[in-house]
Design a protein around this motif. Structure first.
Motif, short mmCIF file in Angstrom:
data_model
loop_
_atom_site.label_atom_id
_atom_site.label_comp_id
_atom_site.label_asym_id
_atom_site.label_seq_id
_atom_site.Cartn_x
_atom_site.Cartn_y
_atom_site.Cartn_z
N ASP A 153 -1.85 4.79 -3.43
CA ASP A 153 -3.29 4.56 -3.20
C ASP A 153 -3.74 5.84 -2.56
O ASP A 153 -5.10 5.92 -2.51
CB ASP A 153 -3.20 3.36 -2.30
N ARG A 189 1.11 -0.97 -0.03
CA ARG A 189 0.11 -0.04 0.04
C ARG A 189 0.88 1.19 0.11
O ARG A 189 1.50 1.47 0.80
CB ARG A 189 -0.93 0.04 1.25
N THR A 228 2.79 -0.96 4.38
CA THR A 228 3.03 -0.08 3.79
C THR A 228 4.20 0.78 3.12
O THR A 228 5.34 0.27 3.59
CB THR A 228 2.21 1.28 4.44
#
Length: 405
Positions: free
Chosen positions: A306, A157, A205
């Motif tokens: 994102d 992400r 992430t």
């Protein structure tokens, strides 16, 4: 202690000199009224200084080292290292000791202005201390300064944060740099960041940060056009003869970088009504005409972010929408970010051509403009610590967020 003289060097400011010599800016100004009445210091000027030694403290009867350290937000080890001549003495009663700055290990510190030179130094130190922090450049400014980026995390992400798009909002750079350091330090020591888990952030992430989109403009705000600035004559004309540039938002060519993106650019340019370069609101001759905006757009196109966040000041607000093109998750996510930061989620209309606007239009993914702090730009430095907490909590929530899609 007797007065001393120093010679001003290029890039020196009142706040930077005062910090370097442990003085207050007020004291430096009082000692040099003829110099500090100028908008900016001139290289070669000589200033009177009265160097300080930082905070001093007379140890009272019965006080222990640990008690004194805790009172000033230090560890006992930090206090002892700040007083090496008596570090092995057990009883400090009656002694005058030096109180070092709290957070002695911190790399990112706000001492006077935080500009390109401070950013460049801190990026090198962060990458040296934390090898897992990747650094590089997304391009260069009009004057050839690298547009630095930092990357931390290995997850799928991808989140992007940028700061100092507007020149006099340079405090946002120090804020996001402080968060990167705190994240990296907590991860490397396996500690939590407040209630959040940096180990999870690292795994799930990847955080990409461009901490200073407009380095030429930041330098202009902080240092002015003195000392043979190559664009001095043109900048002075665009600034209607004013020699002070603290109100300047644009890049060095007088173009507002947050009016540069191809999201109904023509409408924004017409609404602004600015037809020539100046301190703010001039959208340029075409979308992405400026190298800083073009570099940020091209870099964004090369990555599959994102969610993006653009840090601005001021107002303590979070703008999350754009012409109803944002995804359904944007509104509830903005409310979550507002709750943890104490800011207000605002549905904004009548604004185009910003980075957040373009990202939402182009990718239909969440994008946020976050207006930090309250007051007049540049924001007062005494708001720095509070803003660091507010923005830190917002970014931590974003890094921990799990999309329902």
């Amino acid at each position: 202690m007797e007065l001393q003289w120093i010679i001003v060097q290029p890039g020196d400011t009142v706040a930077r000199i005062a910090s370097a010599y442990h003085m207050t800016s007020e004291l430096l100004a009082a000692l040099n009224p003829e110099a500090t009445s100028q908008p900016y210091l001139l290289a070669g000027q000589m200033l009177r200084i009265l160097p300080g030694t930082g905070r001093r403290y007379a140890v009272q009867p019965g006080e222990h080292v640990g008690t004194i350290a805790a009172r000033f937000g230090l560890s006992e080890d930090e206090l002892r290292k700040g007083n090496p001549e008596i570090t092995n003495v057990s009883d400090w009663c009656g002694r005058c000791i030096h109180i070092p700055e709290s957070g002695g290990k911190a790399i990112v510190r706000l001492k006077g202005e935080y500009g390109f030179r401070e950013l460049h130094r801190d990026i090198a130190l962060l990458s040296s201390h934390f090898p897992f922090v990747e650094t590089g450049s997304i391009g260069t400014s009009v004057m050839g300064k690298p547009l630095h980026y930092l990357r931390i995390g290995q997850g799928s992400r991808h989140i992007h944060v940028n700061a100092s798009v507007h020149a006099n909002e340079w405090l946002t750079t120090a804020v996001v740099m402080r968060f990167i350091e705190q994240y990296a330090r907590a991860y490397s020591t396996h500690e939590r960041w407040y209630r959040f888990d940096p180990q999870r952030w690292m795994k799930e992430t990847t955080l990409w940060v461009v901490p200073m989109v407009n380095p030429d403009g930041v330098e202009l705000v902080q240092e002015g056009i003195v000392n043979q600035h190559p664009h001095a004559e043109q900048l002075l004309a665009w600034n209607t003869g004013r020699t002070h540039f603290t109100h300047w938002k644009a890049n060095i060519r007088g173009v507002d970088l947050n009016d540069q993106f191809p999201a109904h650019w023509e409408e924004e340019a017409a609404r602004r009504g600015m037809t020539s370069p100046g301190p703010r609101d001039y959208a340029g001759t075409a979308p992405l005409s400026e190298p800083e905006a073009l570099a940020l757009a091209e870099w964004t196109q090369q990555h599959e972010f994102d969610v993006v966040v653009s840090l601005h000041s001021q107002g303590q607000e979070i703008y999350w929408n754009y012409r109803d093109l944002e995804p359904r998750e944007s509104a509830p996510l903005s409310r979550r970010l507002a709750k943890v930061s104490g800011y207000k989620a605002v549905k904004l209309g009548g604004s185009d051509a910003g980075y957040k606007d373009w990202f939402i239009q182009e990718y239909r993914k969440p994008g946020f403009t976050v207006e930090v702090g309250l007051g007049i730009n540049p924001l007062p430095i005494d708001q720095f610590d509070d803003i660091c907490v507010e923005v830190g909590m917002l970014l931590a929530e974003l890094l921990s967020y799990e999309s329902s899609d």
